[in-house]
Design an enzyme around this catalytic site. Structure first.
Site, PDB file in Angstrom:
ATOM      1  N   CYS A 111       1.079  -1.243  -0.046  1.00  9.40           N
ATOM      2  CA  CYS A 111      -0.113   0.265   0.009  1.00  9.40           C
ATOM      3  C   CYS A 111       0.596   1.472  -0.272  1.00  9.40           C
ATOM      4  CB  CYS A 111      -1.137   0.224   1.203  1.00  9.40           C
ATOM      5  SG  CYS A 111      -2.114   1.458   1.512  1.00  9.40           S
ATOM      6  N   CYS A 114      -0.573   4.461   3.033  1.00  8.95           N
ATOM      7  CA  CYS A 114      -0.696   4.106   3.884  1.00  8.95           C
ATOM      8  C   CYS A 114      -0.207   2.858   4.318  1.00  8.95           C
ATOM      9  CB  CYS A 114      -2.406   4.708   4.465  1.00  8.95           C
ATOM     10  SG  CYS A 114      -3.534   3.988   3.657  1.00  8.95           S
ATOM     11  N   SER A 115      -1.441   1.823   4.837  1.00  8.93           N
ATOM     12  CA  SER A 115      -1.138   0.635   4.746  1.00  8.93           C
ATOM     13  C   SER A 115      -2.877  -0.237   4.994  1.00  8.93           C
ATOM     14  CB  SER A 115      -0.402   0.230   6.304  1.00  8.93           C
ATOM     15  OG  SER A 115      -1.949   0.893   6.961  1.00  8.93           O
ATOM     16  N   CYS A 116      -3.229   0.415   3.861  1.00  7.80           N
ATOM     17  CA  CYS A 116      -5.023  -0.413   3.323  1.00  7.80           C
ATOM     18  C   CYS A 116      -3.664  -1.970   3.400  1.00  7.80           C
ATOM     19  CB  CYS A 116      -4.820  -0.311   2.108  1.00  7.80           C
ATOM     20  SG  CYS A 116      -5.957   1.403   1.949  1.00  7.80           S
TER      21      CYS A 116
END
Length: 203
Positions: A111, A114-116
């Site tokens: 991702c 961000c941190s999906c």
């Protein structure tokens, strides 16, 4: 790029708690004391992430796809619905796409913004997945990143990078390891790793 290792041979029961663990315990005690948090609710949340979501769920999906041709077909056509058949759904997993490794292709998920991450099938994202070096270098130098996780891919294998977003989250379907034809679905699931379903490892 650091990632998780099993520290076998170490007696973790004798290790003093780290600074972060002490801070968490202090904050938890304060919130409980003030009546802002119910200890039973905290226990339920911990139990949820330890036993109901996590890589073991994704491993079940992979093992079912390896052993059930019809299920694999549904998984590749509509991953969200096929994963929900096994009881794994909800926030962070509403729009799933499964990408399949084969002898000539290796898939890697990142991702970049961000941190999906697909929580219902992989649990909470590891720290390295959220780090800026991984998020940038996975796109720029995917082979180098994978190599840092211990997997060196031959030049003839194409590496495809998939960028997870709030709209679409990806899960890698690893190749079934050779010599596993006689294994049960449970035994196959035990072979599947979180990193294999992200693509930083190749089973």
């Amino acid at each position: 790029m650091a990632h998780d290792h099993d520290d076998q041979g170490h007696d973790h029961g004798q290790e003093p708690p780290g600074e972060m663990e002490l801070r968490v315990k202090a904050l938890e005690s304060l919130l409980v004391e003030k009546g802002l948090v119910d200890p039973a609710a905290l226990d339920a949340i911990v139990d949820h992430f330890e036993h109901r979501v996590g890589p073991r769920n994704g491993a079940r999906v992979v093992a079912r796809a390896w052993t059930d041709v019809a299920y694999k077909s549904r998984l590749m056509a509509d991953a969200t619905s096929a994963i929900a058949e096994l009881g794994y759904s909800g926030g962070q997993g509403d729009h799933m796409v499964v990408v399949e490794n084969d002898p000539g292709v290796h898939n890697l998920v990142v991702c970049t913004l961000c941190s999906c991450y697909p929580w219902p099938v992989l649990g909470l994202p590891p720290v390295w997945y959220k780090s800026a070096p991984y998020r940038s270098r996975a796109v720029i130098d995917p082979r180098g990143v994978i190599a840092e996780f211990g997997t060196r891919l031959p030049d003839e294998i194409e590496v495809r990078v998939w960028d997870s977003t709030a709209e679409i989250r990806y899960l890698v379907l690893p190749e079934r390891p050779a010599g596993t034809e006689g294994l049960t679905e449970d035994a196959l699931a035990a072979l599947v790793t979180r990193d294999g379903m992200i693509g930083t490892a190749r089973l």
